[in-house]
Enzyme design. Structure first.
Site, PDB file in Angstrom:
ATOM      1  N   GLU A 397       0.810  -1.222   0.000  1.00 21.15           N
ATOM      2  CA  GLU A 397       0.000   0.000   0.000  1.00 21.15           C
ATOM      3  C   GLU A 397       0.846   1.277   0.000  1.00 21.15           C
ATOM      4  O   GLU A 397       0.539   2.244  -0.693  1.00 21.15           O
ATOM      5  CB  GLU A 397      -0.950  -0.002   1.201  1.00 21.15           C
ATOM      6  CG  GLU A 397      -2.114  -0.965   1.088  1.00 21.15           C
ATOM      7  CD  GLU A 397      -1.757  -2.419   1.368  1.00 21.15           C
ATOM      8  OE1 GLU A 397      -2.609  -3.301   1.141  1.00 21.15           O
ATOM      9  OE2 GLU A 397      -0.608  -2.672   1.819  1.00 21.15           O
ATOM     10  N   GLN A 419      -7.803  -2.303  -1.125  1.00 15.97           N
ATOM     11  CA  GLN A 419      -8.711  -3.439  -1.234  1.00 15.97           C
ATOM     12  C   GLN A 419      -9.773  -3.382  -0.143  1.00 15.97           C
ATOM     13  O   GLN A 419     -10.937  -3.685  -0.377  1.00 15.97           O
ATOM     14  CB  GLN A 419      -7.924  -4.752  -1.166  1.00 15.97           C
ATOM     15  CG  GLN A 419      -8.715  -5.924  -1.701  1.00 15.97           C
ATOM     16  CD  GLN A 419      -7.814  -7.122  -1.948  1.00 15.97           C
ATOM     17  OE1 GLN A 419      -7.419  -7.804  -1.013  1.00 15.97           O
ATOM     18  NE2 GLN A 419      -7.505  -7.380  -3.218  1.00 15.97           N
ATOM     19  N   PHE A 420      -9.368  -2.985   1.042  1.00 15.46           N
ATOM     20  CA  PHE A 420     -10.274  -2.657   2.142  1.00 15.46           C
ATOM     21  C   PHE A 420      -9.738  -1.394   2.799  1.00 15.46           C
ATOM     22  O   PHE A 420      -8.516  -1.213   2.900  1.00 15.46           O
ATOM     23  CB  PHE A 420     -10.348  -3.789   3.172  1.00 15.46           C
ATOM     24  CG  PHE A 420     -11.020  -5.036   2.672  1.00 15.46           C
ATOM     25  CD1 PHE A 420     -12.379  -5.221   2.848  1.00 15.46           C
ATOM     26  CD2 PHE A 420     -10.290  -6.009   2.008  1.00 15.46           C
ATOM     27  CE1 PHE A 420     -13.003  -6.365   2.373  1.00 15.46           C
ATOM     28  CE2 PHE A 420     -10.899  -7.153   1.539  1.00 15.46           C
ATOM     29  CZ  PHE A 420     -12.266  -7.343   1.721  1.00 15.46           C
ATOM     30  N   ALA A 421     -10.635  -0.546   3.270  1.00 11.26           N
ATOM     31  CA  ALA A 421     -10.199   0.696   3.918  1.00 11.26           C
ATOM     32  C   ALA A 421      -9.286   0.406   5.103  1.00 11.26           C
ATOM     33  O   ALA A 421      -8.395   1.206   5.412  1.00 11.26           O
ATOM     34  CB  ALA A 421     -11.416   1.498   4.379  1.00 11.26           C
ATOM     35  N   ASP A 422      -9.476  -0.726   5.758  1.00  7.18           N
ATOM     36  CA  ASP A 422      -8.648  -1.094   6.915  1.00  7.18           C
ATOM     37  C   ASP A 422      -7.172  -1.168   6.549  1.00  7.18           C
ATOM     38  O   ASP A 422      -6.301  -0.907   7.380  1.00  7.18           O
ATOM     39  CB  ASP A 422      -9.085  -2.454   7.464  1.00  7.18           C
ATOM     40  CG  ASP A 422     -10.583  -2.568   7.633  1.00  7.18           C
ATOM     41  OD1 ASP A 422     -11.047  -2.702   8.777  1.00  7.18           O
ATOM     42  OD2 ASP A 422     -11.304  -2.530   6.614  1.00  7.18           O
ATOM     43  N   PHE A 423      -6.882  -1.544   5.287  1.00  6.30           N
ATOM     44  CA  PHE A 423      -5.492  -1.753   4.886  1.00  6.30           C
ATOM     45  C   PHE A 423      -4.740  -0.445   4.671  1.00  6.30           C
ATOM     46  O   PHE A 423      -3.530  -0.445   4.414  1.00  6.30           O
ATOM     47  CB  PHE A 423      -5.437  -2.588   3.609  1.00  6.30           C
ATOM     48  CG  PHE A 423      -6.011  -3.982   3.753  1.00  6.30           C
ATOM     49  CD1 PHE A 423      -6.327  -4.512   5.004  1.00  6.30           C
ATOM     50  CD2 PHE A 423      -6.269  -4.752   2.635  1.00  6.30           C
ATOM     51  CE1 PHE A 423      -6.864  -5.782   5.132  1.00  6.30           C
ATOM     52  CE2 PHE A 423      -6.800  -6.024   2.749  1.00  6.30           C
ATOM     53  CZ  PHE A 423      -7.108  -6.542   4.011  1.00  6.30           C
ATOM     54  N   HIS A 464     -11.667  -5.891   8.448  1.00 14.14           N
ATOM     55  CA  HIS A 464     -12.280  -5.632   7.143  1.00 14.14           C
ATOM     56  C   HIS A 464     -13.564  -4.815   7.282  1.00 14.14           C
ATOM     57  O   HIS A 464     -14.371  -4.778   6.349  1.00 14.14           O
ATOM     58  CB  HIS A 464     -12.614  -6.949   6.418  1.00 14.14           C
ATOM     59  CG  HIS A 464     -11.424  -7.767   6.058  1.00 14.14           C
ATOM     60  ND1 HIS A 464     -10.719  -8.506   6.970  1.00 14.14           N
ATOM     61  CD2 HIS A 464     -10.798  -7.955   4.856  1.00 14.14           C
ATOM     62  CE1 HIS A 464      -9.713  -9.127   6.362  1.00 14.14           C
ATOM     63  NE2 HIS A 464      -9.739  -8.803   5.087  1.00 14.14           N
TER      64      HIS A 464
END
Length: 658
Positions: A397, A419-423, A464
């Protein structure tokens, strides 16, 4: 030290000497000024000048160089006036950052130099993006980026070199191995014998060179850059040198063994090259003295001129405005009829139109290519726009956000899909310190959109499902949008691509396939910073965004006796203060609803602003309804209890009963 002039004529060798000597003499003057108390800080590159000067002169003027804070020779070899540099170092208004930053923390498009930030490593990903832009534009350019041996331990180093290797980017990664990271010697920094050996692991070429020999540095970089322009592939170079001064002057060098300093003093790049040119009868004692006299007089004059430059004048409005690239958002109204679309399809439609409308837009993200993305939003995009513009990325990222900024610096627009906001945590530094601060620091736009699939409701658990918009709403320089309906999802996305500022675009995963609505055909935009008042009422107002809008609509539909104004913010940075103030004035009672956790969620900022600016219009305390201050559980029952929706009815009841 052995010098091999090869086919260089005397004029070329003399020019190399002058270019090498000049930054040394500037530094010697800076050390005098430091002792006199006229400057407060200095990071010395004495002993390392051959790397900066030799490599810079090997590059074409139109090619980007990304140096560090010990690379004065890069800036002087690109002919940046010393008065301008000194004004920058002293925080003068005529400096590159207008007094907002110091040292070499700036960029200049005129000289094709992009400076570093204090966090070691992020500049390498920017080099990837700059080189990618050249590659897509079919420019035969190379990009040179510096790093120190200490920063090779950073994840940013690995990510950037790996991306460049996978994408065959024309980047020269130059490691200045100067023996120490502040006080930490190299034997405590890495275990391999030579840092250049790491090239093997990335499947690229690596070279080691005597960094104190300007001819070796110049010849090697010239050869690599020449070949790279024809056949783009990254190269790793380890330049062996030594830091003769402290990390900064205040640090000193007491931790360095005396014999080591003596050994490297004998390898002084300026003195040895000067001796060689005398042996070649290109220089004489008299000519050296004359060159030094000329430089000394020029340096004295330029420095005193810079000292007399104006200090920045305090202007709060200017400071606030300069966080963002100036941009008036022209409204593009829908012209065509509407079609029923899922939330997910509206985003995909907006993305496709953006790609058609902006031929310089590049999309990047994990699995967004042939696979079409984790949620299939870019399905078919490779076939329509090609792999150059729709790029699968390695799982990195930080490097991809940095590459997006590099693309913007070199004339492109860029989108990165988390891919997910968490990442986003893995790319946080690039967003909050590079994207957000670039325009404020040196006036360069960051034309980047980061898409953030966000939110709970799918039993995806703690990693996620987070609603992390508040991490970014408090960061000046970013814009943050969060659409709740398909029509807004498309319009806000297109507006985000029109805006040359960095936009964090939140899209709720739960709504992807569960929500449909009418979406105008063709190209249109929804103004960033403009709320949507969905209904008017008199008893209370509900201010919300994202999935909270649908919770509020469902509750009000089930309780038609409640007369409420419902405000969908749509944009969180900037947000629509006028719409909020009007809603408060009309109703006197305020409920702020959001999916994020309660403590320090964006609702806290809204509540504080309303209390300060709308106090006289309030008939009850501002109430917040938010999710629990815990991580998000996976179990459906626990997740439902976690979410703010489970407390909405009780909170409205308390508000109306006050």
């Amino acid at each position: 030290m052995i010098f091999d002039r090869k086919d260089k004529d005397n004029t070329t060798l003399l020019n190399l000497y002058k270019r090498l000597l000049y930054p040394r003499m500037v530094e010697e003057k800076m050390l005098i000024l430091l002792r006199q108390g006229r400057i407060g800080k200095w990071f010395s590159g004495i002993g390392q000048e051959a790397i900066a000067v030799g490599s810079t002169l090997a590059m074409h003027k139109e090619e980007y160089i990304l140096p560090m804070h010990r690379n004065l020779g890069v800036f002087t070899s690109r002919d940046i006036p010393l008065t301008k540099l000194m004004a920058q170092w002293q925080g003068k208004v005529t400096g590159f950052t207008k007094g907002r930053d110091r040292s070499f923390h700036f960029g200049t498009q005129e000289h094709r130099i992009i400076g570093m930030i204090s966090h070691l490593g992020p500049q390498m990903a920017l080099a990837d993006g700059i080189a990618l832009a050249d590659l897509i534009a079919n420019k035969q350019h190379a990009t040179l980026v510096f790093t120190g041996e200490g920063a090779t331990s950073e994840g940013d180093f690995h990510e950037a070199v790996n991306v460049a290797a996978v994408w065959d980017l024309p980047v020269i990664f130059l490691i200045e191995n100067n023996g120490y990271g502040l006080s930490t010697p190299i034997n405590e920094q890495y275990k391999c014998n030579d840092l250049v050996d790491r090239a093997i692991g990335y499947g690229i070429e690596g070279f080691q060179v005597d960094g104190n020999n300007i001819l070796e540095v110049y010849d090697l970089i010239s050869s690599i850059a020449r070949r790279m322009r024809e056949t783009p592939k990254p190269v790793l170079i380890e330049c062996l040198t030594f830091r003769m001064r402290g990390h900064e002057e205040a640090s000193g060098t007491k931790y360095v063994p005396k014999e080591l300093l003596e050994e490297w003093a004998e390898k002084d790049p300026v003195r040895n090259f000067e001796r060689y040119l005398m042996e070649q009868q290109i220089l004489s004692q008299e000519s050296v003295l004359e060159i030094k006299r000329h430089f000394r007089a020029k340096i004295e004059k330029d420095i005193e001129t810079a000292f007399n430059e104006a200090e920045p004048e305090v202007n709060t409005d200017r400071e606030l405005n300069d966080m963002y690239f100036p941009y008036a958002s022209p409204a593009v109204h829908p012209l065509g009829p509407s079609t029923e679309m899922r939330y997910l399809d509206a985003i995909s439609d907006g993305l496709r139109l953006a790609m058609q409308n902006h031929p310089n837009l590049v999309l990047m993200g994990q699995d967004i290519g042939d696979y079409g993305g984790a949620f299939k939003i870019t399905d078919g995009f490779v076939q329509e726009f090609g792999k150059e513009r729709v790029r699968n990325t390695p799982i990195c990222e930080s490097a991809i956000v940095g590459a997006a900024l590099g693309l913007s610096i070199n004339g492109f627009k860029a989108m990165m899909e988390m891919q997910f906001a968490d990442f986003v945590t893995c790319g946080f530094n690039q967003i909050v310190n590079n994207l957000a601060k670039t325009h404020y620091r040196w006036g360069e736009k960051a034309d980047v959109v980061v898409r953030m699939p966000t939110g709970a409701g799918t039993s995806a658990g703690p990693f996620h499902s987070q609603s992390n918009e508040a991490w970014f709403t408090k960061t000046p320089g970013l814009k943050v949008v969060y659409p709740a309906f398909p029509t807004d999802a498309k319009g806000l996305l297109l507006a985000s691509f029109q805006d040359p500022n960095p936009v964090i675009y939140f899209e709720h995963k739960y709504l992807y396939r569960s929500l449909s609505g009418p979406v105008p055909e063709g190209y249109y935009t929804v103004e960033i910073g403009k709320a949507n008042v969905l209904q008017q009422g008199e008893q209370c107002c509900i201010i919300t965004y994202g999935l909270g809008v649908h919770w509020a609509l469902a509750y009000l539909n089930e309780n038609p006796a409640i007369s409420a104004t419902l405000v969908d913010l749509r944009s969180l940075q900037p947000w629509d203060r006028e719409a909020v103030a009007n809603a408060v004035k009309t109703t006197g009672r305020v409920l702020i609803l959001h999916e994020d956790t309660l403590s320090s969620g964006f609702g806290a900022e809204l509540a504080a602003w309303i209390a300060e600016h709308c106090f006289e219009d309030l008939d009850a305390p501002v109430m917040r309804c938010a999710s629990s201050d815990t991580a998000i559980p996976m179990s459906k029952a626990l997740e439902e209890d976690f979410l703010a929706k489970s407390r909405l009815a009780d909170t409205i009841k308390r508000l109306l009963a006050y």
